[in-house]
Design a protein around this motif. Sequence first.
Motif, short mmCIF file in Angstrom:
data_model
loop_
_atom_site.label_atom_id
_atom_site.label_comp_id
_atom_site.label_asym_id
_atom_site.label_seq_id
_atom_site.Cartn_x
_atom_site.Cartn_y
_atom_site.Cartn_z
N THR A 250 0.83 -1.20 0.00
CA THR A 250 0.00 0.00 0.00
C THR A 250 0.87 1.25 0.00
OG1 THR A 250 -1.84 -1.09 1.12
CG2 THR A 250 -1.71 1.30 1.34
N VAL B 75 -6.08 2.91 -8.67
CA VAL B 75 -6.90 1.70 -8.53
C VAL B 75 -6.07 0.55 -7.94
CG1 VAL B 75 -8.18 -0.05 -9.80
CG2 VAL B 75 -8.49 2.36 -10.35
N GLY B 76 -4.78 0.46 -8.34
CA GLY B 76 -3.92 -0.56 -7.76
C GLY B 76 -3.75 -0.39 -6.26
N LEU C 57 -5.88 1.14 -4.27
CA LEU C 57 -7.18 0.80 -3.68
C LEU C 57 -7.36 -0.70 -3.61
CD1 LEU C 57 -10.05 1.75 -2.75
CD2 LEU C 57 -10.71 1.59 -5.16
N ALA C 58 -6.99 -1.41 -4.67
CA ALA C 58 -7.20 -2.86 -4.72
C ALA C 58 -6.37 -3.58 -3.66
CB ALA C 58 -6.85 -3.39 -6.12
N VAL C 59 -5.07 -3.24 -3.54
CA VAL C 59 -4.24 -3.95 -2.57
C VAL C 59 -4.63 -3.60 -1.15
CG1 VAL C 59 -2.36 -2.24 -2.47
CG2 VAL C 59 -1.87 -4.66 -2.09
N TRP D 19 -7.76 -2.65 -0.05
CA TRP D 19 -9.03 -3.31 0.28
C TRP D 19 -8.90 -4.83 0.29
CZ3 TRP D 19 -14.06 -0.64 -1.80
CH2 TRP D 19 -14.12 0.64 -1.27
N PHE D 20 -7.99 -5.38 -0.51
CA PHE D 20 -7.74 -6.81 -0.43
C PHE D 20 -7.20 -7.17 0.95
CE2 PHE D 20 -4.38 -10.06 -0.56
CZ PHE D 20 -5.15 -11.18 -0.85
N ILE E 27 -1.11 -8.01 -7.38
CA ILE E 27 -2.01 -6.89 -7.67
C ILE E 27 -1.22 -5.62 -7.91
CG2 ILE E 27 -3.79 -5.40 -6.68
CD1 ILE E 27 -4.86 -7.86 -5.20
N THR E 28 -0.27 -5.35 -7.04
CA THR E 28 0.53 -4.12 -7.16
C THR E 28 1.37 -4.12 -8.42
OG1 THR E 28 0.65 -4.06 -4.73
CG2 THR E 28 2.14 -2.62 -5.95
N PHE F 185 -0.94 -3.72 -11.76
CA PHE F 185 -1.41 -2.36 -11.99
C PHE F 185 -0.23 -1.41 -12.23
CE2 PHE F 185 -5.37 -3.91 -10.13
CZ PHE F 185 -6.31 -3.26 -10.93
#
Length: 594
Positions: free
Chosen positions: A66, A103-104, A106-108, A110-111, A216-217, A220
């Motif tokens: 993050t 978005v990357g 946010l995704a990591v 929230w994951f 994920i990181t 993105f």
Amino acid sequence: MTTTTETTRSAVHRAILPIPITTARALIIIGGALTAASAFLSWTWTSAFPGDLTVDGYPGGLQWLTFAAGVLTAVFGLAGHGIRGLRRLNPAGSSSAELLLAVGGLAVTWFTLGAISVELGGLVNLTVGGWIAGIAALVPVAGALGLPIEGEPGSATSRGSALWRHIKNHPSIKPTRPLPAYAEILIIAAVLAVGLGLFTYGIDTGYGELFVGFLITVVFGAWALYSAGLTDQLSAITARHRSVTAIGAFAAAAAFPFTQSSDQYTSIGVNVLIFATVALGLNIVVGLAGLLDLGYVAFLGVGAYTAALVSGAATSSLHIVFPWWAAALTGAVASMVFGLLIGAPTLRLRGDYLAIVTLGFGEIFRIAVSNFDGVTGPNVTGGPNGIPNIPDISVFGIDLGKSHSLGGFTLGRFSNYFLLMLLFTAIVVLVFTRASDSRIGRAWIAIREDETAALAMGINGFRFKLLAFALGAGLAGLAGMVQAHMAFSVVPDPYQFAGSVPPNSAFLLAAVVLGGMGTVSGPLVGAALLYLIPAKLQFLNDYQLLAFGVALILLMRFRPEGLIASRRRQLEFHEAEQPILQTTEEAGLTKAKA
């Protein structure tokens, strides 16, 4: 049609987030900084979640991802804002890069919060810091959504000509200049160092959640760099310094064992190298000559079994001992001979018929070595039990099975085999590049594109296809020798068309297609991903192949030419886009003349 669609998208875009561009940029920069700062807060009450996210003032585990995503988002936001010295980070002027990074992040984030809730039993396990992180990750996304879409009025691409005129009229603002040669070499070194760091971090992830967050990181981040145009610039730089890039890449790979404190993850590294080297050999057959070979893994098995028979294994039926280099050559020659024997009667076939024949050869090899056990056939391969107790290789009196100290670092057994396999990889890369750039390589490409036209131009299609088949088989045999000694034994089960554990023919073919057919680095990257991801997603159990298959489908949908594609294949897969670009340019010229 295209203009109407873009106009509709722009209208919807402005209706959802009608905010000024300056405000949107501020949200990206501030939101990225807040996202990075939230990693220094505790996200949960208990240390039961891997990584210990209970500490204030220091990130841990997934919080580092993050933090990295937040920093990159803020930096690219500053680059889009026009900060001097950062404009080179987004040469394409793409707002998509900032959106993808946001978005990357946010995704990591929230994951991680979702994994905490699922594994620990509910949202009650999140602290105030966790909630702050989840909200902070939304801010840069909102700002990035407020930026104009590429091509609409006010976007970076539409402002390109106006920006250039502004630069020319204001001498204090200078356009970016080409970098000197030494600076480009330093960039190559920095990129290779970052690549080594990312590979080391990914392979060293100790639990599944951290590896998923890492994926994920990286996905993105790489997508954002591509949208910003940095990957194209890097490709141009490496093309100007090919020798430096090749030497630096192998030096970075050789440094990998020195980053490991034990052999726990180095074993994955050496298997990745074996898989990648075999995939590069298959790339000669599939990527250059255009021959669909579905039984290629059998040549790996031929090299492995031949090396096991001549390396002094106690159960070997030949009872002879060759030096390691002679065993390697014997395995490569045996695989090449099998390639000639199989290719001679079958390479007059094309397309699906050739694929079916090679698939049959792969199955025949596996069944044959299973039956050569002294009961149902001659005692050659040991049958289903294979050939166990293969001794370690000794190179110039150095036993690769023992640990050695070098410059204060201790290299274990798998580290030794990693360096030996890296030598074979360098040989395979050299053979591939020299062959592809030669008259033979041009003949292979001509056969791949249109065999009938190649025959009409005087190219002996059968001879060149047989040469590709034999050369690819010989390179697989080299890797088979290292695999046999590293695994201590050779058994028939891994040498099949498809299975849950690579290498097998399906995974090898997927590595070539996924990485980019006809390139050097493409199959190496594709093979590394295809081996590393299943090895790290074992916690998914029965859903491992499902997740893996979904990822492949998405990648082939959005990147059909492969991760690292040649210019030729990019034009082939995006041929429909070329007339649109030409029409736009012609329209601009017509407007200028008017």
